[in-house]
Enzyme design. Sequence first.
Site, PDB file in Angstrom:
ATOM      1  N   PHE A 196       5.322  -0.431   8.288  1.00 57.73           N
ATOM      2  CA  PHE A 196       6.022   0.647   8.974  1.00 57.73           C
ATOM      3  C   PHE A 196       7.521   0.450   8.801  1.00 57.73           C
ATOM      4  O   PHE A 196       7.973  -0.542   8.220  1.00 57.73           O
ATOM      5  CB  PHE A 196       5.638   0.674  10.462  1.00 57.73           C
ATOM      6  CG  PHE A 196       6.017  -0.588  11.197  1.00 57.73           C
ATOM      7  CD1 PHE A 196       7.209  -0.663  11.895  1.00 57.73           C
ATOM      8  CD2 PHE A 196       5.182  -1.692  11.181  1.00 57.73           C
ATOM      9  CE1 PHE A 196       7.568  -1.837  12.565  1.00 57.73           C
ATOM     10  CE2 PHE A 196       5.532  -2.862  11.855  1.00 57.73           C
ATOM     11  CZ  PHE A 196       6.718  -2.926  12.542  1.00 57.73           C
ATOM     12  N   LYS A 240       1.748 -10.298   4.369  1.00 53.36           N
ATOM     13  CA  LYS A 240       2.997 -10.018   5.087  1.00 53.36           C
ATOM     14  C   LYS A 240       3.043 -10.797   6.395  1.00 53.36           C
ATOM     15  O   LYS A 240       4.078 -11.349   6.761  1.00 53.36           O
ATOM     16  CB  LYS A 240       3.142  -8.523   5.362  1.00 53.36           C
ATOM     17  CG  LYS A 240       4.377  -8.188   6.171  1.00 53.36           C
ATOM     18  CD  LYS A 240       4.382  -6.763   6.665  1.00 53.36           C
ATOM     19  CE  LYS A 240       5.486  -6.577   7.675  1.00 53.36           C
ATOM     20  NZ  LYS A 240       5.382  -5.365   8.440  1.00 53.36           N
ATOM     21  N   ASP A 256      12.879  -8.659  19.897  1.00 51.13           N
ATOM     22  CA  ASP A 256      13.605  -7.546  19.319  1.00 51.13           C
ATOM     23  C   ASP A 256      13.804  -7.882  17.856  1.00 51.13           C
ATOM     24  O   ASP A 256      14.024  -9.044  17.501  1.00 51.13           O
ATOM     25  CB  ASP A 256      14.947  -7.306  20.018  1.00 51.13           C
ATOM     26  CG  ASP A 256      15.543  -5.947  19.654  1.00 51.13           C
ATOM     27  OD1 ASP A 256      14.770  -4.977  19.522  1.00 51.13           O
ATOM     28  OD2 ASP A 256      16.766  -5.850  19.498  1.00 51.13           O
TER      29      ASP A 256
END
Length: 155
Positions: free
Chosen positions: A113, A136, A34
């Site tokens: 995103f 990234k 998460d």
Amino acid sequence: MVDIPETGNTFAKNATLKSTYVFENFGLDCFADDSGLEVDALNNEPGIYSARYSGVKNDTVNLEFLLKKMDGLTNRKARFKTVISLLKNGENYFFEGIIEGTIRTAPSGTNGFGYDPIFVPNGYDVTFAEMEMSEKNKISHRALAMQKLIAFLKK
């Protein structure tokens, strides 16, 4: 595909809900994560609610909602955080990855995103959305957590 409810109040609890679901329904050891964005000036919001911060699951709407809440705030410090839950042989192990940075006042870049177009990692002058994905993926919160998981599994 099953959308496992994320009803926990921490990243670790939500990651555990996901890994436990897979274990209980398929009998397989697995890992799940998460992740989210924490902004200092907003008491670490959006946090576990990052994907639905505005009340809907829409990256553009959530990004705009966050920027509106930050309008006029000078403290732009933030971090992306990931927690991985590894359920292995009946035991749960956790691996955390954090990347510190700041929030821009307007989006820039088209890669990535979510909040990537407004997040500038410390030591860089571009947002995650302006970086090549290969760059990234070396420094992100998920990459850092995965490196810890991989090191653990190699032991």
